[in-house]
Design a protein around this motif. Structure first.
Motif, PDB file in Angstrom:
ATOM      1  N   LEU A 165       9.007   5.359   3.248  1.00 30.83           N
ATOM      2  CA  LEU A 165       8.965   3.895   3.333  1.00 30.83           C
ATOM      3  C   LEU A 165       9.874   3.372   4.445  1.00 30.83           C
ATOM      4  CD1 LEU A 165       9.055   2.990  -0.478  1.00 30.83           C
ATOM      5  CD2 LEU A 165       7.054   3.119   1.017  1.00 30.83           C
ATOM      6  N   GLY A 166      11.086   3.913   4.519  1.00 35.41           N
ATOM      7  CA  GLY A 166      12.012   3.473   5.547  1.00 35.41           C
ATOM      8  C   GLY A 166      11.599   3.868   6.948  1.00 35.41           C
ATOM      9  N   GLY A 167      10.805   4.941   7.040  1.00 35.38           N
ATOM     10  CA  GLY A 167      10.382   5.426   8.343  1.00 35.38           C
ATOM     11  C   GLY A 167       9.081   4.836   8.847  1.00 35.38           C
ATOM     12  N   THR A 168       8.397   4.049   8.018  1.00 36.00           N
ATOM     13  CA  THR A 168       7.062   3.580   8.404  1.00 36.00           C
ATOM     14  C   THR A 168       6.880   2.062   8.344  1.00 36.00           C
ATOM     15  OG1 THR A 168       6.322   3.958   6.119  1.00 36.00           O
ATOM     16  CG2 THR A 168       5.896   5.716   7.702  1.00 36.00           C
ATOM     17  N   ILE A 169       7.434   1.389   7.344  1.00 43.61           N
ATOM     18  CA  ILE A 169       7.218  -0.057   7.215  1.00 43.61           C
ATOM     19  C   ILE A 169       7.996  -0.768   8.320  1.00 43.61           C
ATOM     20  CG2 ILE A 169       7.497  -2.056   5.703  1.00 43.61           C
ATOM     21  CD1 ILE A 169       7.179  -0.214   3.317  1.00 43.61           C
ATOM     22  N   HIS A 170       7.393  -1.803   8.892  1.00 46.19           N
ATOM     23  CA  HIS A 170       7.930  -2.400  10.107  1.00 46.19           C
ATOM     24  C   HIS A 170       9.187  -3.232   9.886  1.00 46.19           C
ATOM     25  CE1 HIS A 170       4.336  -0.837  11.708  1.00 46.19           C
ATOM     26  NE2 HIS A 170       3.534  -1.841  11.411  1.00 46.19           N
ATOM     27  N   ASP A 171       9.187  -4.168   8.951  1.00 46.23           N
ATOM     28  CA  ASP A 171      10.280  -5.128   8.810  1.00 46.23           C
ATOM     29  C   ASP A 171      11.234  -4.728   7.685  1.00 46.23           C
ATOM     30  OD1 ASP A 171       9.581  -6.946  10.874  1.00 46.23           O
ATOM     31  OD2 ASP A 171       7.980  -7.747   9.619  1.00 46.23           O
ATOM     32  N   VAL A 172      12.523  -5.055   7.869  1.00 53.92           N
ATOM     33  CA  VAL A 172      13.554  -4.665   6.909  1.00 53.92           C
ATOM     34  C   VAL A 172      13.277  -5.237   5.521  1.00 53.92           C
ATOM     35  CG1 VAL A 172      16.016  -4.808   6.364  1.00 53.92           C
ATOM     36  CG2 VAL A 172      15.286  -4.457   8.734  1.00 53.92           C
ATOM     37  N   ALA A 173      12.899  -6.502   5.442  1.00 57.52           N
ATOM     38  CA  ALA A 173      12.689  -7.135   4.142  1.00 57.52           C
ATOM     39  C   ALA A 173      11.597  -6.422   3.341  1.00 57.52           C
ATOM     40  CB  ALA A 173      12.321  -8.610   4.331  1.00 57.52           C
ATOM     41  N   GLN A 174      10.512  -6.035   4.028  1.00 63.25           N
ATOM     42  CA  GLN A 174       9.425  -5.340   3.347  1.00 63.25           C
ATOM     43  C   GLN A 174       9.831  -3.926   2.918  1.00 63.25           C
ATOM     44  OE1 GLN A 174       8.925  -7.475   5.723  1.00 63.25           O
ATOM     45  NE2 GLN A 174       7.233  -8.781   5.130  1.00 63.25           N
ATOM     46  N   VAL A 175      10.687  -3.281   3.719  1.00 61.01           N
ATOM     47  CA  VAL A 175      11.203  -1.963   3.337  1.00 61.01           C
ATOM     48  C   VAL A 175      12.013  -2.066   2.056  1.00 61.01           C
ATOM     49  CG1 VAL A 175      12.831  -0.132   3.972  1.00 61.01           C
ATOM     50  CG2 VAL A 175      11.218  -0.999   5.669  1.00 61.01           C
ATOM     51  N   LEU A 200       0.798  -1.220   0.000  1.00 63.40           N
ATOM     52  CA  LEU A 200       0.000   0.000   0.000  1.00 63.40           C
ATOM     53  C   LEU A 200       0.834   1.275   0.000  1.00 63.40           C
ATOM     54  CD1 LEU A 200      -2.909   1.126   0.190  1.00 63.40           C
ATOM     55  CD2 LEU A 200      -2.686   0.999   2.690  1.00 63.40           C
ATOM     56  N   TYR A 201       1.951   1.291   0.746  1.00 58.79           N
ATOM     57  CA  TYR A 201       2.681   2.545   0.957  1.00 58.79           C
ATOM     58  C   TYR A 201       3.344   3.111  -0.305  1.00 58.79           C
ATOM     59  CZ  TYR A 201       1.989   2.352   6.031  1.00 58.79           C
ATOM     60  OH  TYR A 201       1.437   2.347   7.289  1.00 58.79           O
ATOM     61  N   PRO A 202       3.889   2.298  -1.228  1.00 61.80           N
ATOM     62  CA  PRO A 202       4.387   2.902  -2.475  1.00 61.80           C
ATOM     63  C   PRO A 202       3.297   3.644  -3.244  1.00 61.80           C
ATOM     64  CG  PRO A 202       5.275   0.704  -2.216  1.00 61.80           C
ATOM     65  CD  PRO A 202       4.243   0.863  -1.133  1.00 61.80           C
ATOM     66  N   MET A 203       2.067   3.138  -3.200  1.00 62.27           N
ATOM     67  CA  MET A 203       0.957   3.837  -3.853  1.00 62.27           C
ATOM     68  C   MET A 203       0.655   5.156  -3.139  1.00 62.27           C
ATOM     69  SD  MET A 203      -1.669   0.763  -4.964  1.00 62.27           S
ATOM     70  CE  MET A 203      -1.725  -0.079  -3.379  1.00 62.27           C
ATOM     71  N   ILE A 204       0.752   5.159  -1.817  1.00 60.30           N
ATOM     72  CA  ILE A 204       0.548   6.394  -1.053  1.00 60.30           C
ATOM     73  C   ILE A 204       1.632   7.413  -1.398  1.00 60.30           C
ATOM     74  CG2 ILE A 204       0.579   7.397   1.271  1.00 60.30           C
ATOM     75  CD1 ILE A 204      -0.754   4.863   2.286  1.00 60.30           C
ATOM     76  N   ALA A 205       2.890   6.946  -1.506  1.00 60.04           N
ATOM     77  CA  ALA A 205       3.992   7.840  -1.852  1.00 60.04           C
ATOM     78  C   ALA A 205       3.766   8.486  -3.217  1.00 60.04           C
ATOM     79  CB  ALA A 205       5.315   7.067  -1.833  1.00 60.04           C
ATOM     80  N   GLN A 206       3.283   7.686  -4.172  1.00 62.28           N
ATOM     81  CA  GLN A 206       3.001   8.236  -5.497  1.00 62.28           C
ATOM     82  C   GLN A 206       1.819   9.193  -5.462  1.00 62.28           C
ATOM     83  OE1 GLN A 206       2.546   4.617  -7.785  1.00 62.28           O
ATOM     84  NE2 GLN A 206       4.707   4.576  -8.383  1.00 62.28           N
ATOM     85  N   ALA A 207       0.806   8.871  -4.674  1.00 69.31           N
ATOM     86  CA  ALA A 207      -0.378   9.729  -4.578  1.00 69.31           C
ATOM     87  C   ALA A 207      -0.035  11.093  -3.995  1.00 69.31           C
ATOM     88  CB  ALA A 207      -1.448   9.042  -3.732  1.00 69.31           C
ATOM     89  N   PHE A 208       0.921  11.142  -3.077  1.00 72.01           N
ATOM     90  CA  PHE A 208       1.323  12.406  -2.464  1.00 72.01           C
ATOM     91  C   PHE A 208       2.411  13.115  -3.275  1.00 72.01           C
ATOM     92  CE2 PHE A 208      -0.953  10.780   1.144  1.00 72.01           C
ATOM     93  CZ  PHE A 208      -1.352  11.911   1.863  1.00 72.01           C
ATOM     94  N   GLY A 209       2.841  12.525  -4.374  1.00 71.91           N
ATOM     95  CA  GLY A 209       3.840  13.154  -5.235  1.00 71.91           C
ATOM     96  C   GLY A 209       5.203  13.303  -4.588  1.00 71.91           C
ATOM     97  N   LEU A 210       5.602  12.325  -3.777  1.00 76.18           N
ATOM     98  CA  LEU A 210       6.889  12.408  -3.085  1.00 76.18           C
ATOM     99  C   LEU A 210       8.034  12.185  -4.063  1.00 76.18           C
ATOM    100  CD1 LEU A 210       6.116  10.349   0.172  1.00 76.18           C
ATOM    101  CD2 LEU A 210       5.888  12.817  -0.203  1.00 76.18           C
ATOM    102  N   THR A 211       9.136  12.909  -3.850  1.00 77.04           N
ATOM    103  CA  THR A 211      10.342  12.690  -4.641  1.00 77.04           C
ATOM    104  C   THR A 211      10.941  11.324  -4.266  1.00 77.04           C
ATOM    105  OG1 THR A 211      11.814  13.679  -2.990  1.00 77.04           O
ATOM    106  CG2 THR A 211      10.785  15.171  -4.599  1.00 77.04           C
ATOM    107  N   PRO A 212      11.881  10.801  -5.082  1.00 77.98           N
ATOM    108  CA  PRO A 212      12.494   9.510  -4.713  1.00 77.98           C
ATOM    109  C   PRO A 212      13.109   9.508  -3.315  1.00 77.98           C
ATOM    110  CG  PRO A 212      12.990  10.025  -6.999  1.00 77.98           C
ATOM    111  CD  PRO A 212      12.280  11.231  -6.440  1.00 77.98           C
ATOM    112  N   LEU A 213      13.792  10.608  -2.937  1.00 80.51           N
ATOM    113  CA  LEU A 213      14.380  10.678  -1.598  1.00 80.51           C
ATOM    114  C   LEU A 213      13.291  10.710  -0.526  1.00 80.51           C
ATOM    115  CD1 LEU A 213      16.729  10.935   0.347  1.00 80.51           C
ATOM    116  CD2 LEU A 213      16.720  13.415  -0.060  1.00 80.51           C
ATOM    117  N   GLN A 214      12.262  11.534  -0.750  1.00 74.48           N
ATOM    118  CA  GLN A 214      11.156  11.610   0.216  1.00 74.48           C
ATOM    119  C   GLN A 214      10.425  10.271   0.329  1.00 74.48           C
ATOM    120  OE1 GLN A 214       9.004  14.923  -1.524  1.00 74.48           O
ATOM    121  NE2 GLN A 214       9.658  16.314   0.104  1.00 74.48           N
ATOM    122  N   ALA A 215      10.234   9.613  -0.804  1.00 75.27           N
ATOM    123  CA  ALA A 215       9.575   8.308  -0.776  1.00 75.27           C
ATOM    124  C   ALA A 215      10.402   7.304   0.023  1.00 75.27           C
ATOM    125  CB  ALA A 215       9.362   7.793  -2.199  1.00 75.27           C
ATOM    126  N   GLY A 216      11.733   7.373  -0.125  1.00 79.50           N
ATOM    127  CA  GLY A 216      12.593   6.494   0.654  1.00 79.50           C
ATOM    128  C   GLY A 216      12.496   6.791   2.143  1.00 79.50           C
TER     129      GLY A 216
END
Length: 336
Positions: free
Chosen positions: A193-203, A174-190
């Motif tokens: 995603l890195g600040g919210t998803i729980h497990d390393v593998a999913q990040v 779900l979160y990559p779609m949210i990042a695209q919906a909010f128009g985040l830059t690649p750095l902001q999207a990183g």
């Protein structure tokens, strides 16, 4: 080493080996299923472990299962430190570091307040909040190892691991779609995603599904969250000491040995002295220790006990996850 000590060690090994082998077998099966069907390995390990619950009775496997759930878990947590270097953290600058510290502290505090408001023990809020804010199942297991003993601690730990594993899988989609919906830059999207998803593998999966830059920044931010495991474990250990030792036991140390190992490995890895092949081996060993330990924890728990927790713990963890996502998006919006 004397002959008596050698004999005692051999006897101890024979006592523990059946339970350890059973746990490792379940972990291997869980890894196979995870690699072929894409679901989190921790979730498979838990479910398969619970299906083998009969092994944790008064039979020959019980001592080894108890040992694996406790000591092998701590070895795996200590080895997490080999993932982190100070250079990785410094490369992103001070703002992501400040963001990670703030989101971990705020999320845990809000989780504790919410848990109390819902009628739960404060330590349950610390456990679920730490798992949500830091690194999912690994954080839940590490915190559980440092928190004081309680009759419901193992059930709470297993519920937390199941919850963060399931929510992390949903977030990866779900979160990559949210990042695209909010128009985040690649750095902001990183950062998101890195600040919210729980497990390393999913990040890693979510980040590199968007772009290489997003994947790199998401992974480093996630490792910074893993580094926050140490101060949170220290706080948990201080709580345990403040509550005192159980009758007939010695007072627990201020900093558990596995937390010391975490720091030593992270500091050594920061010097660049550890070859990449050793880092890879350490990461793999850490993962296997955690999967084997969670398999043992699953064996010690009955499904009917987890089914009795009710809807409120589920709402608490979903609320914590949503709060963390909103907090990070807010930080990015306001220029963090």
């Amino acid at each position: 080493m004397t002959a008596t000590a050698i004999a005692a060690l051999g006897s101890r090994s024979r006592t523990l080996m059946p339970g350890f082998i059973a746990s490792a077998t379940v972990a291997a099966a869980a890894t196979f299923l995870s690699e072929h069907y894409g679901a989190p390995v921790m979730l498979f390990a838990l479910l398969l472990g619970m299906a083998m619950n009969f092994l944790s009775g008064d039979g020959v496997c019980k001592p080894g299962i108890e040992f694996t759930a406790r000591e092998v878990l701590r070895v795996g947590v200590a080895l997490l430190g080999i993932r982190i270097t100070l250079e990785q953290i410094a490369a992103l600058g001070w703002q992501p570091v400040a963001m990670v510290v703030a989101l971990v502290v705020v999320t845990i505090l809000v989780s504790i307040v919410a848990a109390r408001a819902m009628g739960f023990n404060t330590l349950f809020g610390l456990l679920t909040g730490g798992a949500t804010a830091i690194c999912g199942a690994s954080a839940a297991l590490a915190l559980a190892a440092a928190l004081p003993s309680h009759e419901k601690k193992e059930r709470a730990t297993l519920f937390t691991v199941i919850g963060v594993s399931a929510l992390s899988t949903v977030a990866m989609i779900l979160y990559p779609m949210i990042a695209q919906a909010f128009g985040l830059t690649p750095l902001q999207a990183g950062l998101f995603l890195g600040g919210t998803i729980h497990d390393v593998a999913q990040v890693v999966g979510a980040g590199y599904s968007m772009s290489h830059e997003t994947g790199d920044s998401a992974t480093v931010v996630k490792l910074m969250r893993v580094a926050m495991l140490l101060p949170v474990i220290l706080c948990a250990a201080m709580i345990t000491r403040a509550r005192g030792a159980e009758p007939g036991t010695k007072r627990p140390p201020l900093l558990p040995w596995f937390a010391v190992g975490f720091v030593v490995l992270a500091a050594t890895n920061s010097t660049g002295l550890i070859p990449q092949v050793v880092q890879d081996a350490g990461n793999s060993l850490s993962r296997w220790c955690l999967v084997i330990a969670i398999s043992a924890l699953g064996m010690k728990t009955q499904l009917k006990e987890l089914a009795s927790v009710g809807i409120k713990p589920i709402l608490l963890m979903v609320g914590e996850t949503a709060f963390l996502a909103a907090l990070v998006l807010g930080m990015l919006h306001w220029g963090f």
